[in-house]
Write a protein that holds these residues in place. Structure first.
Motif, PDB file in Angstrom:
ATOM      1  N   VAL A   1     -56.061  53.062   6.134  1.00 42.48           N
ATOM      2  CA  VAL A   1     -55.989  52.717   7.547  1.00 42.48           C
ATOM      3  C   VAL A   1     -57.305  53.143   8.212  1.00 42.48           C
ATOM      4  CG1 VAL A   1     -54.839  53.178   9.741  1.00 42.48           C
ATOM      5  CG2 VAL A   1     -53.484  52.883   7.654  1.00 42.48           C
ATOM      6  N   VAL A   2     -58.081  52.142   8.638  1.00 42.12           N
ATOM      7  CA  VAL A   2     -59.321  52.392   9.361  1.00 42.12           C
ATOM      8  C   VAL A   2     -59.081  52.045  10.821  1.00 42.12           C
ATOM      9  CG1 VAL A   2     -61.767  51.835   9.559  1.00 42.12           C
ATOM     10  CG2 VAL A   2     -60.680  51.864   7.306  1.00 42.12           C
ATOM     11  N   LEU A   3     -59.227  53.040  11.678  1.00 41.62           N
ATOM     12  CA  LEU A   3     -58.983  52.871  13.121  1.00 41.62           C
ATOM     13  C   LEU A   3     -60.295  52.477  13.786  1.00 41.62           C
ATOM     14  CD1 LEU A   3     -56.875  56.117  13.447  1.00 41.62           C
ATOM     15  CD2 LEU A   3     -55.965  53.793  13.338  1.00 41.62           C
ATOM     16  N   ASP A   4     -60.641  51.201  13.647  1.00 38.97           N
ATOM     17  CA  ASP A   4     -61.962  50.755  14.092  1.00 38.97           C
ATOM     18  C   ASP A   4     -62.120  50.761  15.608  1.00 38.97           C
ATOM     19  OD1 ASP A   4     -63.635  50.217  11.836  1.00 38.97           O
ATOM     20  OD2 ASP A   4     -62.282  48.590  11.295  1.00 38.97           O
ATOM     21  N   GLU A   5     -61.022  50.800  16.334  1.00 39.55           N
ATOM     22  CA  GLU A   5     -61.144  50.830  17.791  1.00 39.55           C
ATOM     23  C   GLU A   5     -59.975  51.590  18.381  1.00 39.55           C
ATOM     24  OE1 GLU A   5     -61.680  47.686  21.472  1.00 39.55           O
ATOM     25  OE2 GLU A   5     -62.403  47.110  19.484  1.00 39.55           O
ATOM     26  N   ILE A   6     -60.216  52.851  18.758  1.00 36.68           N
ATOM     27  CA  ILE A   6     -59.178  53.688  19.368  1.00 36.68           C
ATOM     28  C   ILE A   6     -59.515  53.963  20.836  1.00 36.68           C
ATOM     29  CG2 ILE A   6     -58.363  54.774  17.252  1.00 36.68           C
ATOM     30  CD1 ILE A   6     -60.235  57.078  17.740  1.00 36.68           C
ATOM     31  N   ALA A   7     -60.233  53.035  21.450  1.00 37.87           N
ATOM     32  CA  ALA A   7     -60.814  53.129  22.795  1.00 37.87           C
ATOM     33  C   ALA A   7     -62.185  53.813  22.689  1.00 37.87           C
ATOM     34  CB  ALA A   7     -59.922  53.850  23.787  1.00 37.87           C
TER      35      ALA A   7
END
Length: 520
Positions: free
Chosen positions: A335-341
């Motif tokens: 799981v790559v969280l490429d955009e968490i704000a």
């Protein structure tokens, strides 16, 4: 004899036919052979009558190659020597242990990336500032587009275009009417079957420099923020573009493919189109680079076989990283969280969180077994925001990247996961190595307290085992020795946010002293 490093790029170039449209009228491919592998790759036309073939060797030793195709009546062959890798060359990144990543040489890779959508399409001066910022920050992945982007703070023209032709007249474009352009193509005059090699050659140079710096290039193949018509191409035009992109870039070891940024807001593509695009990369990329697709609102089905890892943008106003362990279980992939704000102060809710909140979200993702991504959107009088243009970093979260990456690299094995089995840890986040055997052997565990502010924590360990304890301040970037302990013991904390405690078993001879605590 020519020499190239293992996982480097060997390139053959030669003259061929230049009449008609060489991008579609002629073909070129080459077969590369060694005692360990044989691979056939497609080449490309690079303008001025020049054709090229690029190859990434996976083994050391002698290779022979044979070039053929309708591009020339001539047949070409040759050989070269592959030497050992050096510097930051560890090979392409692969998925390993289901939820994590390793380089081809088996070294664990812990992704902490950043987003700069069109940094490479800016001026030379700004690009050099971006490289300098990347080096100082310690990011090891960067997401960016091949096509220019049209959005807030992105109303100018790029340094070049991917196709031969001319764009619409943007002189009438204002901040009040810019959305009127995004679903129209009037005024653009592109030949979608004739590429502009200069555009791609420049991007390649940026990818090469990133590779030397040890930074992965996460290529966004399509995106919807478009006034030039690149998001409205036909399937035939898409396929030609994808094959050209593969032939030019796939030989670089640091390439990742992201099919789209925010796939679900494209007005002219559906799920079948995205499956076709993803499967085309899977079938035609000879090096099987990592592949993903990025959402705006609706998740794609990351269980599909062409997807190697999840690329996730937040769906909830506040929470994203907190769902990491659930997404791991659902999709059974990294799981790559490429955009968490983004840390910043613009009007959009996705671009105005604090540096502290960004780092908190990073830690939530890391300690749940995921890989968070950074972004920065601070207002600038010249509308140069890191999130799109690169340049200089102005926030606080980027300063913590090297520190957090250092903690990740100290993990036994390939990565962390959340330990939900310890019921005494219901009020904090406990991270342990992914490999249960390594956890049992090392006793490695991290307790993260997020926005909570405990002044102490009690632990209950085995009476016959000793643990080295450390207090980690994820914001102030300090690691404090908290002694050696056994059985039931207490660790004093400073009563502020973003703290963590790390425990590791101590093996071998020990001298007991004032620094050792035991049952009480």
């Amino acid at each position: 004899m020519d020499k190239v490093e293992k996982w480097g790029v060997f390139e053959w170039s030669g003259k061929g036919y230049g009449d008609g449209n060489p991008f579609v009228d002629y073909d070129i491919e080459a077969t590369f052979k060694s005692e360990n592998e044989e691979k056939t790759v497609k080449g490309f036309y690079d303008g001025e009558g020049i054709y090229r073939v690029r190859f990434m060797p996976s083994y050391e030793g002698k290779y022979e190659f044979f070039v053929r195709g309708s591009f020339s009546e001539e047949k070409y062959e040759g050989s070269f020597e592959v030497t050992a890798p050096s510097g930051n060359n560890r090979g392409p990144v692969r998925v390993c242990d289901k939820y994590h990543f390793c380089y081809a040489d088996k070294t664990p890779y812990y992704s902490i990336g950043t987003t700069c959508y069109v940094w490479e399409l800016r001026s030379d001066e700004l690009i050099e500032k971006t490289f300098h910022s990347l080096e100082n920050a310690g990011f090891n992945k960067i997401r960016f587009c091949i096509f220019p982007k049209h959005y807030d703070y992105n109303l100018g023209e790029p340094r070049s275009y991917p196709y031969v032709g001319t764009p619409m007249d943007s002189s009438k474009l204002t901040k009040d009417n810019f959305w009127d352009y995004t679903d129209k193509t009037e005024g653009n005059d592109w030949d979608f079957f004739r590429f502009n090699p200069e555009h791609f050659s420049h991007i390649e140079k940026c990818v090469e420099k990133l590779a030397k710096m040890g930074i992965e290039a996460d290529i966004i193949v399509f995106h919807p923020y478009d006034r030039w018509g690149f998001s409205r191409m036909s399937r035939k035009q898409d396929d030609l573009y994808i094959r050209y992109l593969i032939s030019r870039l796939a030989a670089y070891r640091n390439i990742w493919w992201s099919m789209a940024n925010e796939y679900d807001i494209f007005p002219h593509k559906n799920i079948e189109d995205w499956d076709h695009i993803g499967n085309l990369f899977k079938e035609e990329d000879p090096y099987d680079h990592l592949r993903s697709i990025h959402n705006c609102i609706d998740f794609f089905d990351h269980k599909k076989s062409w997807i190697t890892h999840c690329s996730i943008q937040r769906q909830d106003l506040y929470r994203t990283a907190e769902y990491t362990d659930e997404w791991r279980e659902e999709f059974q992939k990294p799981v790559v969280l490429d955009e968490i704000a983004y840390e910043g102060n613009i009007q959009h809710g996705w671009g105005n969180i604090t540096g502290e909140e960004m780092v908190r979200r990073f830690c939530e993702g890391i300690f749940r077994g995921g890989y968070p991504g950074h972004g920065e959107t601070f207002l600038n009088e010249n509308d140069i925001l890191w999130w799109s243009h690169g340049g200089e970093l102005h926030g606080e979260s980027w300063k913590r990247v090297k520190f957090l990456l250092g903690i990740m690299k100290e993990t036994p094995g390939t990565g962390l996961k959340r330990d939900k089995s310890d019921r005494r840890c219901w009020d904090c986040l406990k991270a342990v190595p992914e490999d249960d055997a390594l956890y049992e052997k090392t006793g490695y565990q991290i307790y993260y307290y997020s926005f909570m502010c405990p002044s102490f924590r009690e632990f209950f360990m085995e009476d016959d085992a000793y643990y080295k304890a450390e207090i980690i301040d994820t914001w102030n970037m300090t690691i404090e020795d908290a002694g050696i302990h056994s059985g039931r013991f207490k660790i004093e904390l400073p009563g502020r946010q973003f703290m963590a405690i790390r425990l590791q078993k101590i093996h071998g001879p020990m001298v007991l002293g004032d620094g050792v605590s035991g049952p009480f």
